[in-house]
Enzyme design. Structure first.
Site, PDB file in Angstrom:
ATOM      1  N   GLY A 297     -27.974   7.108 -38.121  1.00 26.58           N
ATOM      2  CA  GLY A 297     -27.083   6.764 -37.005  1.00 26.58           C
ATOM      3  C   GLY A 297     -27.802   6.008 -35.912  1.00 26.58           C
ATOM      4  O   GLY A 297     -27.264   5.054 -35.335  1.00 26.58           O
ATOM      5  N   ASP A 298     -29.040   6.423 -35.631  1.00 24.55           N
ATOM      6  CA  ASP A 298     -29.847   5.728 -34.620  1.00 24.55           C
ATOM      7  C   ASP A 298     -30.112   4.286 -35.053  1.00 24.55           C
ATOM      8  O   ASP A 298     -30.076   3.360 -34.239  1.00 24.55           O
ATOM      9  CB  ASP A 298     -31.191   6.433 -34.422  1.00 24.55           C
TER      10      ASP A 298
END
Length: 342
Positions: A297-298
């Site tokens: 996600g990052d």
């Protein structure tokens, strides 16, 4: 190295202590698969346990820092991104400094001589990651750090600001100082919901930051939690409706409509803006190529922001996010090849 770019992140810098574990270890520490939590007393032995296991890896981490590192990698030229957070004056803190320098990120850390650098236990079980963050020094960031000459220069130069929701547990005052600057100077602020516990237990802090957010990022479980907590989208079951509702919430700046981006792993990404939802398909990765999902996600946010810095259209930003996430999940932790070939 001086800051010559447009993107600044502010968050909780942590050194990831990563290792593969069995489901028995998750059960032992009462940790769910694919969860992100703050460490309690019962979790403290996990850091030493991971460190003594064969195959342990130490990787620069913290959600915002991960995204900034990925964006820097995709932008290429050193000094295109900057990052602030609090570390200890210790060996782990030095490792984070060395990593940032190697990656080309300009870091302006606040340093706490009395508290150790924060760590994050990354438990990888069958390719899925669970995170236990011991914030330590990261929890001690103060608004006064933003008054230093270097911080002022970075904030003045930056045009896009990003913070993961995890930072809301540390210093809302610091975040609001930056977001008010963004509104006053027609700059862009991006926020990530980051984890269900942020939405559930730090609702007031999220509510304080959300009006300033031009872009909101979230995965499907965080979107569901937000919908359920605020009675949106059939109590979170309809995340398209949740995305539209979040996009339509009041904004501190009326200059641009809020864009809400909900990722769903290998399922299509939902983007809501201006009362419309657009879906972007994800090119799935064959299961045998998956190493671990830590940082996926990052990495998506990092890829997205890198293209935003370049002034690219929304579709290109999402494409870059998908591509970056796909690269990261084929490696251990939030790491990447030396050269970016996007």
């Amino acid at each position: 190295m001086s800051f010559s770019g447009k993107l600044m992140g502010m968050g909780n810098p942590l050194l990831d202590i990563s290792n593969e574990v069995s489901s028995d270890v998750l059960a032992k520490y009462d940790v769910k698969v694919d969860s992100a939590i703050l460490a309690e007393e019962k979790h403290m032995p996990i850091y030493k346990e991971l460190a003594t296991m064969e195959g342990v890896q130490y990787i620069a981490g913290g959600a915002t820092q991960n995204s900034i590192r990925v964006a820097q990698w995709m932008l290429g030229e050193a000094g295109m991104t900057a990052y602030m957070g609090c570390i200890g004056k210790d060996e782990f803190g030095q490792q984070l400094k060395d990593c940032a320098k190697s990656d080309g990120v300009v870091v302006h850390y606040m340093e706490d001589s009395e508290t150790p650098t924060g760590t994050c236990a990354v438990l990888v079980c069958d390719g899925e990651r669970s995170l236990i963050a011991n914030l330590a020094a990261a929890n001690n960031f103060k608004e006064s750090h933003l008054e230093t000459d270097q911080a002022k220069a970075i904030i003045e130069s930056a045009e896009i600001f990003y913070s993961a929701g995890f930072f809301l547990t540390v210093s809302v005052e610091s975040l609001l100082k930056v977001t008010n600057h963004a509104v006053a100077n027609n700059k862009i602020f991006c926020l990530n919901f980051s984890a269900p516990f942020i939405i559930d237990f730090f609702a007031d802090q999220v509510a304080a930051a959300l009006p300033f957010a031009d872009f909101v990022f979230s995965n499907e479980s965080e979107a569901e939690t937000y919908g359920k907590k605020h009675n949106l989208g059939d109590e979170g079951k309809d995340i398209e409706a949740v995305a539209l509702a979040v996009a339509a919430m009041p904004k501190a700046s009326g200059v641009r409509a809020r864009t809400v981006v909900f990722t769903q792993g290998s399922k299509e990404t939902i983007v809501a803006v201006g009362g419309k939802v657009t879906k972007f398909a994800v090119d799935p990765l064959p299961a045998e190529l998956l190493v671990d999902t830590n940082g996926a996600g990052d990495a998506f946010v990092g890829g997205f922001l890198a293209q935003m810095v370049k002034g690219e259209e929304l579709a290109k930003c999402v494409e870059a996010g998908h591509w970056a996430a796909k690269v990261i999940i084929q490696r251990s932790g939030c790491t990447f090849p030396e050269k970016c070939d996007f």
